[in-house]
Write a protein that holds these residues in place. Structure first.
Motif, PDB file in Angstrom:
ATOM      1  N   VAL A   1       0.841  -1.202   0.000  1.00 12.99           N
ATOM      2  CA  VAL A   1       0.000   0.000   0.000  1.00 12.99           C
ATOM      3  C   VAL A   1       0.875   1.251   0.000  1.00 12.99           C
ATOM      4  CG1 VAL A   1      -1.649   1.326   1.378  1.00 12.99           C
ATOM      5  CG2 VAL A   1      -2.000  -1.107   1.031  1.00 12.99           C
ATOM      6  N   HIS A   2       1.971   1.219   0.760  1.00 13.71           N
ATOM      7  CA  HIS A   2       2.873   2.375   0.793  1.00 13.71           C
ATOM      8  C   HIS A   2       3.524   2.614  -0.564  1.00 13.71           C
ATOM      9  CE1 HIS A   2       5.821   5.229   2.198  1.00 13.71           C
ATOM     10  NE2 HIS A   2       6.761   4.495   1.626  1.00 13.71           N
ATOM     11  N   GLU A   3       3.953   1.548  -1.240  1.00 11.20           N
ATOM     12  CA  GLU A   3       4.611   1.699  -2.531  1.00 11.20           C
ATOM     13  C   GLU A   3       3.649   2.165  -3.611  1.00 11.20           C
ATOM     14  OE1 GLU A   3       7.812   1.558  -3.290  1.00 11.20           O
ATOM     15  OE2 GLU A   3       8.297   1.120  -1.203  1.00 11.20           O
ATOM     16  N   VAL A   4       2.406   1.692  -3.559  1.00 10.81           N
ATOM     17  CA  VAL A   4       1.448   2.030  -4.614  1.00 10.81           C
ATOM     18  C   VAL A   4       0.860   3.421  -4.405  1.00 10.81           C
ATOM     19  CG1 VAL A   4      -0.772   1.394  -5.630  1.00 10.81           C
ATOM     20  CG2 VAL A   4       0.927  -0.359  -5.136  1.00 10.81           C
ATOM     21  N   THR A   5       0.439   3.714  -3.165  1.00  7.22           N
ATOM     22  CA  THR A   5      -0.236   4.994  -2.924  1.00  7.22           C
ATOM     23  C   THR A   5       0.681   6.040  -2.322  1.00  7.22           C
ATOM     24  OG1 THR A   5      -0.963   4.340  -0.711  1.00  7.22           O
ATOM     25  CG2 THR A   5      -2.427   3.817  -2.551  1.00  7.22           C
ATOM     26  N   GLY A   6       1.626   5.629  -1.495  1.00  7.34           N
ATOM     27  CA  GLY A   6       2.550   6.574  -0.877  1.00  7.34           C
ATOM     28  C   GLY A   6       2.020   7.243   0.371  1.00  7.34           C
ATOM     29  N   TRP A   7       0.794   6.958   0.784  1.00  5.88           N
ATOM     30  CA  TRP A   7       0.236   7.685   1.930  1.00  5.88           C
ATOM     31  C   TRP A   7       0.310   6.905   3.231  1.00  5.88           C
ATOM     32  CZ3 TRP A   7      -3.811   5.552   4.595  1.00  5.88           C
ATOM     33  CH2 TRP A   7      -4.563   4.594   3.929  1.00  5.88           C
ATOM     34  N   MET A   8       0.446   5.611   3.177  1.00  6.84           N
ATOM     35  CA  MET A   8       0.489   4.814   4.397  1.00  6.84           C
ATOM     36  C   MET A   8       1.937   4.682   4.858  1.00  6.84           C
ATOM     37  SD  MET A   8      -1.065   1.051   4.865  1.00  6.84           S
ATOM     38  CE  MET A   8      -1.438   0.406   6.459  1.00  6.84           C
ATOM     39  N   PRO A   9       2.206   4.990   6.117  1.00  6.80           N
ATOM     40  CA  PRO A   9       3.599   4.856   6.581  1.00  6.80           C
ATOM     41  C   PRO A   9       4.018   3.393   6.632  1.00  6.80           C
ATOM     42  CG  PRO A   9       2.144   5.339   8.419  1.00  6.80           C
ATOM     43  CD  PRO A   9       1.308   5.452   7.168  1.00  6.80           C
ATOM     44  N   LYS A  10       5.312   3.174   6.410  1.00  9.16           N
ATOM     45  CA  LYS A  10       5.825   1.804   6.473  1.00  9.16           C
ATOM     46  C   LYS A  10       5.960   1.411   7.929  1.00  9.16           C
ATOM     47  CE  LYS A  10       8.251   0.186   3.017  1.00  9.16           C
ATOM     48  NZ  LYS A  10       9.360  -0.173   2.190  1.00  9.16           N
ATOM     49  N   PHE A  11       5.199   0.395   8.342  1.00 12.13           N
ATOM     50  CA  PHE A  11       5.258  -0.062   9.719  1.00 12.13           C
ATOM     51  C   PHE A  11       6.466  -0.956   9.960  1.00 12.13           C
ATOM     52  CE2 PHE A  11       0.609   0.630   9.241  1.00 12.13           C
ATOM     53  CZ  PHE A  11       0.522   1.674  10.132  1.00 12.13           C
ATOM     54  N   PHE A  12       6.801  -1.747   8.979  1.00 16.09           N
ATOM     55  CA  PHE A  12       7.906  -2.686   9.107  1.00 16.09           C
ATOM     56  C   PHE A  12       8.974  -2.321   8.086  1.00 16.09           C
ATOM     57  CE2 PHE A  12       4.090  -4.950  10.377  1.00 16.09           C
ATOM     58  CZ  PHE A  12       4.452  -5.378  11.640  1.00 16.09           C
ATOM     59  N   GLY A  13      10.197  -2.154   8.531  1.00 15.03           N
ATOM     60  CA  GLY A  13      11.270  -1.746   7.638  1.00 15.03           C
ATOM     61  C   GLY A  13      12.117  -2.902   7.158  1.00 15.03           C
ATOM     62  N   PHE A  14      11.483  -4.022   6.779  1.00 11.24           N
ATOM     63  CA  PHE A  14      12.246  -5.175   6.328  1.00 11.24           C
ATOM     64  C   PHE A  14      13.080  -4.851   5.090  1.00 11.24           C
ATOM     65  CE2 PHE A  14       8.570  -7.451   8.297  1.00 11.24           C
ATOM     66  CZ  PHE A  14       9.284  -8.022   9.334  1.00 11.24           C
TER      67      PHE A  14
END
Length: 70
Positions: free
Chosen positions: A21-34
């Motif tokens: 979701v973060h990569e596609v929309t850019g609005w959701m923060p990344k919760f997991f930084g794998f």
């Protein structure tokens, strides 16, 4: 063993879904930084997040093969 697979599958699914979701929309923060910890995956974030989500679902489905302990 069943609970461990369920929890690991859920964590991987949430990590993959939130990253996608973060990569596609850019609005959701990344919760997991794998993916930030693995520099060789740069440029392939969408595919890697899809794989994470699918592996998470597969782990949760595989956990049904194990009997639940009393």
């Amino acid at each position: 063993m069943k609970k461990i697979l369920e929890v690991a599958g859920f964590v991987l699914f949430v990590a993959g879904a939130s990253g996608l979701v973060h990569e596609v929309t850019g609005w959701m923060p990344k919760f997991f930084g794998f993916l930030q910890l693995l520099p060789f995956l740069r440029g392939h974030e969408i595919y890697t997040n899809i794989v994470l989500a699918v592996v998470g679902v597969a782990l949760m489905a595989a956990s049904d093969r194990f009997p639940r302990r009393a």
